[in-house]
Write a protein that holds these residues in place. Structure first.
Motif, mmCIF file in Angstrom:
data_model
loop_
_atom_site.group_PDB
_atom_site.id
_atom_site.type_symbol
_atom_site.label_atom_id
_atom_site.label_comp_id
_atom_site.label_asym_id
_atom_site.label_seq_id
_atom_site.Cartn_x
_atom_site.Cartn_y
_atom_site.Cartn_z
ATOM 1 N N SER A 291 0.808 -1.221 0.000
ATOM 2 C CA SER A 291 0.000 0.000 0.000
ATOM 3 C C SER A 291 0.841 1.271 0.000
ATOM 4 O O SER A 291 0.577 2.186 -0.774
ATOM 5 C CB SER A 291 -0.974 0.009 1.175
ATOM 6 O OG SER A 291 -0.297 0.011 2.419
ATOM 7 N N ALA A 292 1.863 1.362 0.868
ATOM 8 C CA ALA A 292 2.742 2.545 0.915
ATOM 9 C C ALA A 292 1.940 3.835 0.820
ATOM 10 O O ALA A 292 2.251 4.728 0.035
ATOM 11 C CB ALA A 292 3.785 2.470 -0.202
ATOM 12 N N THR A 293 0.899 3.937 1.628
ATOM 13 C CA THR A 293 -0.051 5.036 1.562
ATOM 14 C C THR A 293 -0.259 5.627 2.943
ATOM 15 O O THR A 293 -0.321 4.891 3.929
ATOM 16 C CB THR A 293 -1.397 4.536 0.984
ATOM 17 O OG1 THR A 293 -1.181 4.042 -0.340
ATOM 18 C CG2 THR A 293 -2.446 5.626 0.955
ATOM 19 N N VAL A 294 -0.379 6.931 3.039
ATOM 20 C CA VAL A 294 -0.617 7.596 4.317
ATOM 21 C C VAL A 294 -1.930 7.108 4.918
ATOM 22 O O VAL A 294 -2.906 6.864 4.202
ATOM 23 C CB VAL A 294 -0.639 9.126 4.115
ATOM 24 C CG1 VAL A 294 -1.060 9.843 5.389
ATOM 25 C CG2 VAL A 294 0.736 9.619 3.660
ATOM 26 N N GLY A 295 -1.972 6.970 6.238
ATOM 27 C CA GLY A 295 -3.162 6.506 6.928
ATOM 28 C C GLY A 295 -3.113 5.017 7.175
ATOM 29 O O GLY A 295 -2.157 4.326 6.799
ATOM 30 N N ASN A 296 -4.144 4.504 7.809
ATOM 31 C CA ASN A 296 -4.217 3.087 8.142
ATOM 32 C C ASN A 296 -4.916 2.301 7.046
ATOM 33 O O ASN A 296 -6.042 2.624 6.659
ATOM 34 C CB ASN A 296 -4.991 2.893 9.450
ATOM 35 C CG ASN A 296 -4.139 3.102 10.674
ATOM 36 O OD1 ASN A 296 -3.122 2.429 10.852
ATOM 37 N ND2 ASN A 296 -4.537 4.035 11.534
#
Length: 543
Positions: free
Chosen positions: A71-76
């Protein structure tokens, strides 16, 4: 200035800058966002995000296993599913909750996971709980709860997860816990409707050609929730089994039940309730590793329709506790060879010699070999010294294993995650979540789990902050040569589903490191300098 001294100085600076209230986040229990939900529901509760933990610079940044950040995405990102295209195993799709976006996170790969294109689906209209299944025609079906938490919706991709069509609403009202499964010519969805399980199925005749769904079927005596659905061999798209637990509140004990529809899409409907197993894990059972959200027994199943040596065998995995409320939870497997009428004695899947927690199991069957595999979160290595803090049994790694003899014996458990994760530190309102969906195909168990170890340094939130989704396929050795399926799709009136692409947010192809999973020795991580134990709340069941 040496590295250790430099890190010590930085840690002191961060400690000074961090607000004092951030150290108290573990005392705040998750709360709903003003949504009225019936007693015992779990999936559609939307807890608020908690404050993430302060940055911990002493957490080791060396990966103990060869992992890839999907995912490497900000947030959970948590409550994930990973699915492999049966028509092209280089095509992999990952989905998960994406709090704060009213959307489902989605990433797809066309090169066996070397690179990923990331974005969202059901953008701006989804609450959560996406679960997916890919059939042999190449249809990728995904079920989710809408943002108003009053609809069960199904969307379809026919292009490998790149775009999804407009939602088809299959259930409304007081709903919870959707699951989805496909057979040889069918797709089925089940969910909790006002406290009891219901289901609907539809014939599938080809790529993008399915439906209509049959009428919503009440399942006899199926008061309960928190289970799953599977499709087996047989005519009319295959036999269907639904599992669930009851009661749905409290910390246990509870009972796991099942009902079977022996003629699939035929007119027969589901049969009487069958008792599968007792469990000491209730619908809201609090353990140190999931102290804010709690766990349930999370019964899940697969039905072998391969035509191989274990054809028609049902595998059911669940969580049990050796003594009620001792936090020594194990992953157990029971099997049935007579359409669910009777069940084997339980077989313990986790092979540790500790009294720590294993939880959130998921079972997958490789249709090319008949090998059955299970993945789960595992606290076996958190003894209070080797972990993120001085508290035992509250840090988890992710493990997998498999069986080639019909579930009688299991291969040595293999750690798949790169390091310890801590749910409280993530600030995620649902901790690791309520499930982790896996897939097995071509001799591999494809795994995807919520992880904040940040051992590879690719999590944009940092170490021991919000969760990213990590992957590390497990090679499934053994198994039988490609069995021949026995079921044949039944000719049924069908409707052609024309996908209307849904908006995809921030879809960017991002290269990730490609690893060759190989067993690695387990080093002893260095404990944090001067760790400060977190206060632990006395959790209470939520409505």
């Amino acid at each position: 200035m040496n590295t250790r001294l430099h890190l010590t100085v930085l840690a002191a600076v961060f400690a000074f800058l961090t607000p004092a209230t951030s150290t108290l986040h573990a005392q705040v229990l998750a709360a709903t966002e003003g949504i009225d939900v019936p007693d015992g529901t779990r999936k559609c509760i939307k807890p608020k995000e908690r404050a993430p933990a302060p940055l911990d610079l002493f957490t080791p940044l060396t990966c103990l296993e060869a992992v890839v950040n999907v995912s490497a995405t900000v947030g959970n990102q948590a409550e994930s599913f990973v699915n492999v295209n049966p028509t092209n195993t280089n095509n992999i799709v990952a989905t998960s909750n994406n709090p704060g976006t009213a959307s489902i996170f989605r990433a797809y790969s066309t090169d066996a996971g070397a690179t990923w294109t990331r974005g969202t689906i059901a953008t701006g209209v989804a609450c959560c709980d996406g679960q997916a299944a890919w059939d042999t025609f190449g249809n990728l079906f995904l079920v989710y709860i809408n943002n108003s938490v009053n609809q069960i919706n199904v969307i379809l991709s026919t292009d490998g997860g790149v775009t999804f069509g407009a939602p088809l609403t299959v259930g409304t009202g007081s709903i919870d816990q959707p699951s989805i499964a496909v057979g040889n010519g069918s797709v089925w969805v089940d969910w909790n409707q006002s406290g009891s399980m219901v289901a609907r199925g539809a014939p599938v005749a080809g790529l993008g050609v399915f439906g209509p769904f049959n009428a919503q079927q009440a399942i006899p005596s199926a008061t309960g929730s928190f289970g799953g659905i599977a499709v087996g061999p047989g005519p009319n798209g295959g036999k269907v089994i639904v599992t669930y637990q009851s009661p749905t509140g409290g910390q246990g004990p509870a009972t796991i039940y099942a009902n079977v529809d022996a003629d699939g899409l035929g007119a027969g409907g589901f049969g009487p309730r069958i008792t599968v197993s007792a469990t000491n894990v209730g619908g809201f059972d609090f353990i140190p590793a999931q102290s804010e959200r709690s766990i349930d027994a999370e019964a899940g199943l697969v039905w072998d329709a391969t035509g191989g040596p274990f054809n028609n065998r049902i595998y059911l995995v669940y969580t049990d506790e050796t003594v009620n409320e001792n936090n020594d939870t194990d992953i157990l497997m029971r099997t049935s060879t007579d359409d669910g009428a009777t069940w084997s004695a339980p077989v313990r899947v986790n092979d540790d010699a500790t009294t720590r927690s294993q939880f959130l199991p998921y079972v997958a069957l490789d249709p090319t070999t008949g090998t059955v595999a299970v993945g789960f979160h595992d606290c076996r290595n958190d003894d209070g010294v080797n972990g993120t803090n001085m508290i035992p049994n509250d840090d988890a790694e992710y493990f997998g294993t498999f069986s080639t003899d019909g579930g009688a014996t299991w291969a040595p458990n293999r750690r798949l995650s790169g390091g310890f994760s801590n749910a409280t530190a993530s600030g995620n309102g649902i901790d690791y979540g309520d499930y982790v969906g896996l897939d097995a195909r071509g001799g591999k168990l494809y795994t995807l789990w919520a992880d904040n170890a940040n051992c590879d340094g690719t999590n944009p939130n940092g170490t021991l902050h919000q969760f990213d989704l990590y992957a590390n396929p497990l090679t499934l050795t053994g198994g039988s040569p490609t069995p021949t399926p026995t079921a044949t799709p039944t000719a049924t009136a069908t409707a052609t589903f024309t996908p209307t692409p849904t908006p995809t947010a921030t879809a960017t192809a991002t290269a990730t490191a490609t690893f060759t999973p190989t067993p690695t020795p387990t080093p002893t991580p260095t404990p944090r300098a001067t760790p400060t134990p977190r206060p632990r709340p006395t959790p209470v069941p939520r409505p």
